[in-house]
Write an enzyme that holds these catalytic residues in place. Structure first.
Site, PDB file in Angstrom:
ATOM      1  N   VAL A   1       6.777   8.866   3.216  1.00  7.00           N
ATOM      2  CA  VAL A   1       8.097   8.274   3.374  1.00  7.00           C
ATOM      3  C   VAL A   1       8.032   6.844   3.907  1.00  7.00           C
ATOM      4  O   VAL A   1       8.829   5.982   3.510  1.00  7.00           O
ATOM      5  CB  VAL A   1       8.988   9.167   4.284  1.00  7.00           C
ATOM      6  CG1 VAL A   1       8.460   9.192   5.707  1.00  7.00           C
ATOM      7  CG2 VAL A   1      10.436   8.714   4.258  1.00  7.00           C
ATOM      8  N   ASP A   2       7.084   6.552   4.800  1.00  3.12           N
ATOM      9  CA  ASP A   2       7.036   5.232   5.432  1.00  3.12           C
ATOM     10  C   ASP A   2       6.687   4.122   4.442  1.00  3.12           C
ATOM     11  O   ASP A   2       7.385   3.103   4.360  1.00  3.12           O
ATOM     12  CB  ASP A   2       6.027   5.238   6.589  1.00  3.12           C
ATOM     13  CG  ASP A   2       6.425   6.182   7.709  1.00  3.12           C
ATOM     14  OD1 ASP A   2       7.636   6.356   7.924  1.00  3.12           O
ATOM     15  OD2 ASP A   2       5.534   6.745   8.368  1.00  3.12           O
TER      16      ASP A   2
ATOM     17  N   SER B   1       1.139   5.317   0.050  1.00  6.37           N
ATOM     18  CA  SER B   1       0.381   6.521   0.381  1.00  6.37           C
ATOM     19  C   SER B   1       0.997   7.782  -0.212  1.00  6.37           C
ATOM     20  O   SER B   1       0.387   8.852  -0.154  1.00  6.37           O
ATOM     21  CB  SER B   1       0.303   6.684   1.898  1.00  6.37           C
ATOM     22  OG  SER B   1       1.595   6.943   2.429  1.00  6.37           O
TER      23      SER B   1
ATOM     24  N   CYS C   1     -10.965   2.909   9.074  1.00  9.16           N
ATOM     25  CA  CYS C   1     -10.411   2.820   7.725  1.00  9.16           C
ATOM     26  C   CYS C   1      -9.495   1.608   7.598  1.00  9.16           C
ATOM     27  O   CYS C   1      -9.557   0.868   6.609  1.00  9.16           O
ATOM     28  CB  CYS C   1      -9.653   4.101   7.377  1.00  9.16           C
ATOM     29  SG  CYS C   1      -8.917   4.088   5.730  1.00  9.16           S
TER      30      CYS C   1
ATOM     31  N   MET D   1      -4.292   3.974  -2.849  1.00  9.03           N
ATOM     32  CA  MET D   1      -5.729   3.925  -2.584  1.00  9.03           C
ATOM     33  C   MET D   1      -6.304   5.329  -2.505  1.00  9.03           C
ATOM     34  O   MET D   1      -5.794   6.169  -1.774  1.00  9.03           O
ATOM     35  CB  MET D   1      -6.004   3.194  -1.266  1.00  9.03           C
ATOM     36  CG  MET D   1      -5.844   1.705  -1.328  1.00  9.03           C
ATOM     37  SD  MET D   1      -6.026   0.952   0.309  1.00  9.03           S
ATOM     38  CE  MET D   1      -4.354   1.111   0.927  1.00  9.03           C
TER      39      MET D   1
ATOM     40  N   ALA E   1       0.851  -1.191   0.000  1.00  8.09           N
ATOM     41  CA  ALA E   1       0.000   0.000   0.000  1.00  8.09           C
ATOM     42  C   ALA E   1       0.884   1.238   0.000  1.00  8.09           C
ATOM     43  O   ALA E   1       1.694   1.426   0.902  1.00  8.09           O
ATOM     44  CB  ALA E   1      -0.906  -0.004   1.229  1.00  8.09           C
TER      45      ALA E   1
ATOM     46  N   CYS F   1      -7.923  13.303   7.385  1.00  7.40           N
ATOM     47  CA  CYS F   1      -7.536  13.796   6.064  1.00  7.40           C
ATOM     48  C   CYS F   1      -8.653  14.498   5.326  1.00  7.40           C
ATOM     49  O   CYS F   1      -8.440  15.507   4.680  1.00  7.40           O
ATOM     50  CB  CYS F   1      -6.983  12.637   5.245  1.00  7.40           C
ATOM     51  SG  CYS F   1      -7.837  12.247   3.740  1.00  7.40           S
TER      52      CYS F   1
END
Length: 422
Positions: free
Chosen positions: A15-16, A12, A101, A36, A10, A226
């Site tokens: 950075v992670d 986003s 989520c 996503m 996944a 968000c």
């Protein structure tokens, strides 16, 4: 010949998740990145910078030379997360959309998409968390199976016992995200890799810079909800819920302090900006039947502190429920209801319907219905349950004690006055 495992990561645009994909590639896996889209930013102004996030994720996949896909869960997010959020606010609660989520979107719909559509052997995310299984164990699991290869022996059906996978805190306790993963299913956990499990945030940033992801190292981390973005929460929520005007009422003397547009625009513990009031007042309780929002004049007022709560049916990650709790009907562990808040010792009591009562070792400020009570034993995250009921506040208990003393004093005085004269 070794089989190359396919892991769908996944992405986003942060950075992670980018370093998670980098680590998977270095470990020799066949990696696919998926971005996503959960909120339709075209319908809102200033909601999420999803287009930039998608572009950043795509750029990383190009740099890593891995396939990139986009998938939309706008409809699923609306029905399974956001609609639930609105209903919770209408009930006077304060929900946690991040936990929902993860439960409904990332570790259900995304997992199913990765396995069914992309042929993944496992999924991976950039969460700071770890599990009790080694990476290779993940690839031995069967997706959505409760019984593996039943054996008929002496006409009896004997399922092979599958050892439960446990969820543990990541090495970086300041960034640990098990709190947000506390509602995911055992089946999802079995098929998930957490490449950042043993890393700190600082080390992840260093890896990103060395890999050429410098634009991500400088990127501001997304904080808060968000889809609200930089907007005022009250204005945002009133776009979806009809105003329900009511009064601010002092918890101390019942005096009306001002008016508000809806109890659902406030959460316990927050400052209530009351027109015409110079001093700060803080929300301590809400009554959705009258529309009254109760306020106190100090941020640490006793009306904000409680040491008892009840959840709905508790979601246990590894054991349903733990043997110790079933055997003794109570269990000692540690509790938090906010991410990164210090863990607090508690005693858990199991109810017949699967819900639990939680008694805390010390009163906590602003325990909030709708938030999740998350339990820990050592560094293991046991699971979570939504807070649906609170015990009495320290203010209410003190009023009760004062009334009791007053009644006892009045009774003693009456008895003394009734004594015959010598």
């Amino acid at each position: 010949m070794n089989v190359v495992r396919h892991v769908v990561c996944a992405m986003s645009g942060g950075v992670d998740s980018s370093v998670a994909a980098l680590l998977l590639k270095r470990r020799g896996y066949q990696v696919t990145g998926v971005f996503m889209r959960n909120w339709d930013s075209l319908d809102e102004r200033g909601v999420c910078n999803s287009e930039q996030d998608c572009e950043d994720a795509y750029k990383v996949c190009q740099m890593l030379d891995i396939p990139f896909h986009q998938v939309s869960y706008v409809k699923e997010y609306w029905h399974e997360v956001f609609s639930n959020l609105l209903k919770e606010y209408q009930k006077g609660r304060t929900p946690n959309p991040d936990i929902l989520c993860n439960k409904h979107i990332k570790f259900k719909h995304f997992l199913q998409y990765a396995i069914s559509n992309l042929g993944a052997d496992a999924i991976a995310t950039g969460h700071y968390a770890r599990t009790s299984q080694e990476d290779e164990d993940v690839f031995q699991q069967r997706h959505q199976t409760s019984y593996l290869y039943p054996l008929i022996i002496r006409f009896e059906l004997l399922p092979i016992v599958v050892v439960a996978v446990k969820l543990f805190q990541g090495a970086d306790l300041m960034k640990d995200q098990t709190f947000f993963l506390s509602q995911i299913s055992q089946d999802a956990l079995r098929k998930t890799l957490f490449p950042l499990a043993g890393l700190t945030k600082d080390f992840v940033k260093k890896m990103a810079a060395e890999a050429g992801f410098r634009h991500l190292v400088r990127k501001k981390e997304s904080m808060g909800i968000c889809f609200i973005g930089e907007r005022n929460f009250e204005k945002f929520i009133l776009e979806y819920l009809e105003p329900q005007p009511g009064n601010f009422v002092s918890i101390e003397d019942g005096k009306i302090m001002g008016t508000h547009k809806g109890w659902f625009t406030f959460t316990l513990g927050q400052r209530a900006r009351i027109g015409g009031q110079r001093d700060a007042w803080f929300v301590v309780d809400k009554d959705i039947t009258t529309g009254e929002v109760f306020v106190a004049p100090t941020t640490n007022h006793p009306a904000l502190f409680r040491d008892n709560l009840r959840t709905d049916r508790f979601h246990w990650i590894a054991e349903e429920p733990p043997v110790e709790l079933v055997r003794n009907m109570m269990m000692e562990c540690k509790f938090r209801f906010l991410h990164q808040m210090p863990l607090v010792p508690c005693t858990v009591t199991l109810n017949q319907d699967g819900s639990v009562w939680v008694t805390l070792a010390e009163p906590l400020r602003a325990l909030t219905p709708g938030q999740f009570a998350v339990f820990y034993k050592g560094d293991e995250c046991l699971g979570s349950g939504k807070i649906v009921r609170l015990g009495p506040s320290m203010h209410t208990l003190q009023l009760g004690r004062d009334r009791q003393r007053g009644a006892e004093t009045a009774e003693a005085t009456a008895d003394h006055g009734a004594e015959p004269a010598a």
